[in-house]
Design an enzyme around this catalytic site. Structure first.
Site, short mmCIF file in Angstrom:
data_model
loop_
_atom_site.label_atom_id
_atom_site.label_comp_id
_atom_site.label_asym_id
_atom_site.label_seq_id
_atom_site.Cartn_x
_atom_site.Cartn_y
_atom_site.Cartn_z
NE ARG A 92 -2.28 -1.73 11.05
CZ ARG A 92 -3.13 -0.58 11.13
NH1 ARG A 92 -4.49 -0.55 11.85
NH2 ARG A 92 -2.75 -0.29 9.35
NE ARG B 11 -3.48 -2.04 2.11
CZ ARG B 11 -4.80 -2.83 3.03
NH1 ARG B 11 -4.89 -1.68 4.09
NH2 ARG B 11 -4.83 -3.43 2.63
CD GLU C 61 -8.81 -1.29 10.44
OE1 GLU C 61 -8.48 -1.84 9.38
OE2 GLU C 61 -8.82 0.02 10.28
CB SER D 213 -10.86 -4.17 8.45
OG SER D 213 -11.12 -4.95 7.31
NE ARG E 222 -1.58 5.43 8.81
CZ ARG E 222 -2.55 4.93 9.39
NH1 ARG E 222 -3.50 4.08 8.12
NH2 ARG E 222 -3.49 5.41 10.29
#
Length: 421
Positions: A384, A257, A344, A347, A272
């Site tokens: 993460r 990403r 988070e 998801s 991130r």
């Protein structure tokens, strides 16, 4: 992609969904106008083609001089047919573009609002009392498990090395996720990280968040940010057999990403980053089973968090924070002691038939009709997770407790310490 019949028969339903998302309501009218133009162009083309066929039969039967007149008319009509065909092709493209610009229809009951308007459904587990808690960067440095400095030296900002116990911990976590997925009927899959544009478009990743995606221009391929993309495209243009129940996959992949919109946010550590590894659940089900499947994915995520002994909360994401493909989304957020907040880690999204319509994935129902499947996705483990794992399980001497569920894949060791591996 939204079903055109829904837009035609109940455009106000979609307008209300757009308002919930904070998306332009005018996009619905653009689809309706494009649909009408496409249908009118189709009618004109069909009419001219019918005339052309009739004229062709007359030419075959005609004698002179009528034949010459009919041939001249035939040439003129051929030009009109060609022009109408081009007009129809343009109208088809315009309609598809208008449809692609409209995100999925939000499910009833999804909270309104944006990123900060989520609803907390439950909190689970006890937050540890860790005065003076070290963050994962310092713990990773002491354990020789995470090296962000050399990651930046080699590849730039937001890259890192996992070394020694850090590498082993990630492998143990992802293997536990795969084992649990397989035990629950998921087919393990190691997916391509590079996909064609139609796979990215079909899953909804070339819309508003296209800037987050890495593209290899020389090959016209994209690096995926989740194995969801490859797993969805895996069955593109197929009719599936769902008589024995849903098709479920657990994809293990390296993900990429750009984090283009996160300048200055979460720059420390591995929260991130540009590259990470993930196990993603992906289900293809009958539309009427999608809501139950969504809760099933969420249950598996919670069981995984419980297995690695992390305190967490479950939230329902507000409509304005949904991705374009999602009709409803739940997140699990693990407690991060150094930040004194939840972050988070999973998801799960119900994408209803939105992706399947774009990718042409259908199934045959009990009546013999072909219908589009519903697709759902959910994270089961990712890089993460190392953040809350290290921070919640840290000990005063700088070592880290290893949850029992992970020990099998760490040589049985109950503790991570410097030099392991």
């Amino acid at each position: 992609m939204i079903d055109l019949r829904t837009i035609r028969t109940d455009p106000d339903l979609l307008r209300a969904s757009q308002k919930l998302r904070g998306a332009p309501v005018e996009a619905v009218d653009e689809v309706l106008h494009a649909d009408e133009r496409q249908r009118e162009a189709g009618r004109r083309f069909d009419q001219l083609r019918a005339e052309q066929k009739v004229l062709g039969k007359r030419v075959a039967r005609a004698g002179e001089p009528e034949r010459a007149e009919l041939l001249e008319r035939s040439r003129e009509l051929a030009g009109s047919v060609k022009a109408a065909e081009a007009e129809l092709a343009g109208a088809d493209a315009a309609l598809r573009a208008a449809q692609l610009a409209v995100p999925n229809l939000v499910e009833p009951g999804v909270p309104p609002g944006g990123e900060d308007d989520f609803v907390v459904l439950r909190e689970v587990g006890r937050r540890p009392d860790l005065p003076g808690a070290l963050d994962h960067v310092e713990l990773g440095r002491r354990l020789q498990a995470i090296d962000t400095e050399r990651g930046a030296k080699v590849s730039g900002a937001r890259f890192y090395f996992l070394t020694g116990p850090g590498a082993l911990l990630q492998l143990a976590l992802l293997r536990l996720a795969i084992d649990r997925a397989v035990a629950n009927g998921f087919i393990p899959s190691i997916t391509p990280a590079l996909v064609r544009p139609e796979a990215m478009e079909g899953t909804g990743f070339l819309g508003a968040h296209a800037t987050e995606v890495y593209r290899l221009a020389a090959d016209d391929l994209y690096l995926t940010g989740t194995s969801e993309v490859a797993l969805a495209a895996y069955h593109a243009q197929e009719v599936l057999d769902l008589r024995d129940g849903p098709l479920r996959y657990a994809g293990w992949s390296t993900c990429f990403r750009r984090e283009a919109g996160s300048h200055g946010r979460d720059v420390r550590g591995i929260l991130r980053v540009h590259q990470f590894d993930k196990v993603e659940m992906f289900s293809l089900v009958r539309p009427e089973d999608a809501a139950d499947e969504h809760l099933r994915l969420l249950r598996l995520q919670e069981e995984m968090l419980a297995a690695v002994e992390l305190p967490y909360r479950v939230i329902e994401t507000a409509a304005g924070d949904l991705g374009s493909s999602a009709a409803r989304k739940y997140d699990c957020e693990a407690w991060v002691p150094s930040q004194q907040r939840y972050r988070e880690v999973t998801s799960s999204s119900n994408c209803t038939t939105f992706q399947a319509r774009r990718l042409g994935i259908r199934f045959r129902d009990t009546g013999g009709r072909t219908r589009h499947v519903a697709t759902l996705n959910g994270t089961l483990a990712t890089t993460r997770w190392l953040i809350p794992l290290l921070e919640n399980h840290q000990r005063p001497d700088g070592s880290v407790h290893v949850p029992a569920a992970l020990r099998e894949h760490l040589g049985g060791s109950p503790v991570l310490s410097a030099g392991a591996g």
